[in-house]
Scaffold this motif. Sequence first.
Motif, short mmCIF file in Angstrom:
data_model
loop_
_atom_site.label_atom_id
_atom_site.label_comp_id
_atom_site.label_asym_id
_atom_site.label_seq_id
_atom_site.Cartn_x
_atom_site.Cartn_y
_atom_site.Cartn_z
N TYR A 44 97.33 -2.70 9.32
CA TYR A 44 97.82 -2.25 8.03
C TYR A 44 98.35 -3.34 7.09
CZ TYR A 44 97.43 2.34 10.15
OH TYR A 44 96.96 3.47 10.76
N PHE A 45 98.55 -4.57 7.58
CA PHE A 45 99.08 -5.58 6.66
C PHE A 45 98.18 -5.80 5.44
CE2 PHE A 45 99.38 -10.02 5.19
CZ PHE A 45 100.63 -9.92 4.61
N THR A 97 110.44 0.96 3.22
CA THR A 97 109.51 0.31 2.29
C THR A 97 109.78 0.74 0.86
OG1 THR A 97 107.78 0.13 3.97
CG2 THR A 97 107.08 0.03 1.68
N THR A 102 108.25 -1.80 8.51
CA THR A 102 107.56 -0.63 9.07
C THR A 102 107.04 -0.91 10.47
OG1 THR A 102 106.89 -0.08 6.82
CG2 THR A 102 105.79 1.08 8.60
N ALA A 103 106.52 -2.11 10.70
CA ALA A 103 106.00 -2.47 12.02
C ALA A 103 107.13 -2.48 13.06
CB ALA A 103 105.33 -3.84 11.97
N PHE A 163 101.84 4.14 1.31
CA PHE A 163 102.46 2.85 1.03
C PHE A 163 101.89 2.24 -0.24
CE2 PHE A 163 102.89 3.32 5.67
CZ PHE A 163 104.27 3.18 5.79
N PHE A 199 99.11 -3.24 2.87
CA PHE A 199 100.37 -3.57 2.21
C PHE A 199 100.17 -4.69 1.20
CE2 PHE A 199 102.14 -1.22 5.71
CZ PHE A 199 103.37 -0.79 5.28
N SER A 221 105.87 -4.56 5.25
CA SER A 221 105.06 -4.36 6.45
C SER A 221 105.82 -4.69 7.72
CB SER A 221 103.77 -5.19 6.37
OG SER A 221 104.07 -6.57 6.26
N ALA A 258 105.15 -7.59 0.20
CA ALA A 258 104.27 -7.01 1.21
C ALA A 258 104.69 -7.42 2.62
CB ALA A 258 102.83 -7.43 0.95
N LEU A 283 100.60 -4.34 12.38
CA LEU A 283 100.34 -5.36 11.36
C LEU A 283 98.85 -5.70 11.28
CD1 LEU A 283 103.35 -7.75 12.02
CD2 LEU A 283 103.02 -6.28 10.03
#
Length: 465
Positions: free
Chosen positions: A62-63, A425, A327-328, A117, A66, A324, A320, A59
Amino acid sequence: MSLLIVLAALAFLMLAAYRGYSVILFAPVAALGAVLLTDPSLVAPMFTGLFMDKMVGFLKLYFPVFLLGAVFGKLIELAGFSTSIVAATIGLVGRSRAMLAIVLVCALLTYGGVSLFVVVFAVYPFAAELFRQSDIPKRLIPGTIALGAFTFTMDALPGTPQIQNIIPTTFFETNAWAAPWLGTFGALFVLALGLAYLESRRRRAAALGEGYGANLVNEPEPFRGERLVHPLVALLPLVVVGVLNFALTRGIPHWYGSSHSFVPSVVGSTPPVVQEVSRLAAIWAVEGALLAGIACVLAFGWRAVRARFADGSKTAVGGALLASMNTASEYGFGAVVAALPGFLVVADALRAIPNPLVNEAISVTALAGITGSASGGMSIALAAMADSFIHNAQAAGIPMDVLHRVAAMASGGMDTLPHNGAVITLLAVTGLTHRQSYRDVFAITLIKTLAVFAVIALYYLTGLV
C-alpha cells in the motif's frame, strides 16, 4: 488474565494515540508488552515473525497508494484546482452547506472505488479551502471527511467496491449488491444523523464566535497563480481517477488472468516471480488511476505548479511516509493481538450471544475495534465464526444477503477507535490532533454502529432485504 492483557494493550495504545504520541513507536511497545506478559519467550519471535512481517507486508502493498495519493492531493492544491472547485461549490450550495458539499465529494470518490486513504489526501485541500472561506472551524474537517468516506459508502450502500463490502462475499456466497434495501436504509440513516450532528456542531461554534482558526498546522498553500481554471477543468482529475479506477479494476484481471509470472533478466538461474492478480488488481487499478490523475493535473495546471513542484512533492512524500508508517504499525499491532490467547477468550465469549444477527454485529464490530481495522476485524471474525453464523441464520430462516450486509456495516462501526490507522492518517494529513478533533470522529462512529442495529430492527419488523 489473558483477556485483561489484551484489553490493557488496547487501552494503552488508544491512550497513547489520543495523547498525541507516535503510534509508530507505541504500537510495537503495546503489542510486545502484551506478549511479554503472556509468554516472555515469544517476544523476539513475535516481533520479527509477526509484527514486522505484517507491517512490511502492508507497506509493500500500500505505500505506493499512499505516495501517489499524497502527490495527487498536493498537486491539486498547488494548481489552484481546490480553490476553483470550492469557489464554484460555494456559489452552488452556499457557505452554510460546506459540510454537505465535502461529504458528497468524499462519498462520490469512495463509491467510485477510490481508496479511503486516497480520498483523505485528495479531499483535504478542498475541505480546508471551503471551511476557511465559510469560516467553519478546521477541527470539524476530520469528522466531515469521516462521514463521507468511512461510513455509508464504505460498506452500507449496495454495490460499493470497497474491500469491506467484498470480504463477506467469499464467506456467504453473495455479491456486492447484497440486501440493497437494508443497505440503502442504513446509508440514509448514517447520512441524515451524521449531517444533523455536524450541523449542530457548526452552529454551536458559530454561536460562540469561533472561526476557522489561526496558527494551524499542515495548511494548504494559498494559490499564487494569475487566474483560476474553470471548475469543470479542476474537477477533471477527480473524474479521471474515479472512472479509470473503475475501468482498470475490471480490465486488469482480463489482461493478466488469475495469476501472472515472469523470469527476471539477471545473471544466473532464477525462479520465476509469480503473483496472484486477484489480490493485486484493485491496488494496481488505484495506482494506475492516480498516475493518470497526476498527469491530468500537470497537463492543465503545470504553469501554476512548476515553481513549487520540488518543495510540494517533498512535502507530499513526507506526509505519505508518516501516514503509511502509522497505519502499518497499527496493522502489525492488530496481527500480534489477534495471535494472543486473550483474543480467543473474546472470540469465544462473543459466540454466546443468542440472536444470529446481533451476535454477528457485535462480534465483527468488537474485533474490528480491538484490531483497529474494519477489514482485519471482519476477516478474523468471519474466518473463525462464519460457519456458526450461517448455521444459526439458516435455522432462523435469515437470508445470506442479510448476514452479508450486517457484517459489512458492523465492520465499519467501532473500527474507528483512536488507534485506527485511517483515523491517525486523517488527523496527520489535516494537521490536527485526537484532542482537537477525535470527538467528532467518535460521534460518527457511534452513529454508524447504531445504524447496524437499526438495519437489524428493520429486517425483523418488515422482512425487507
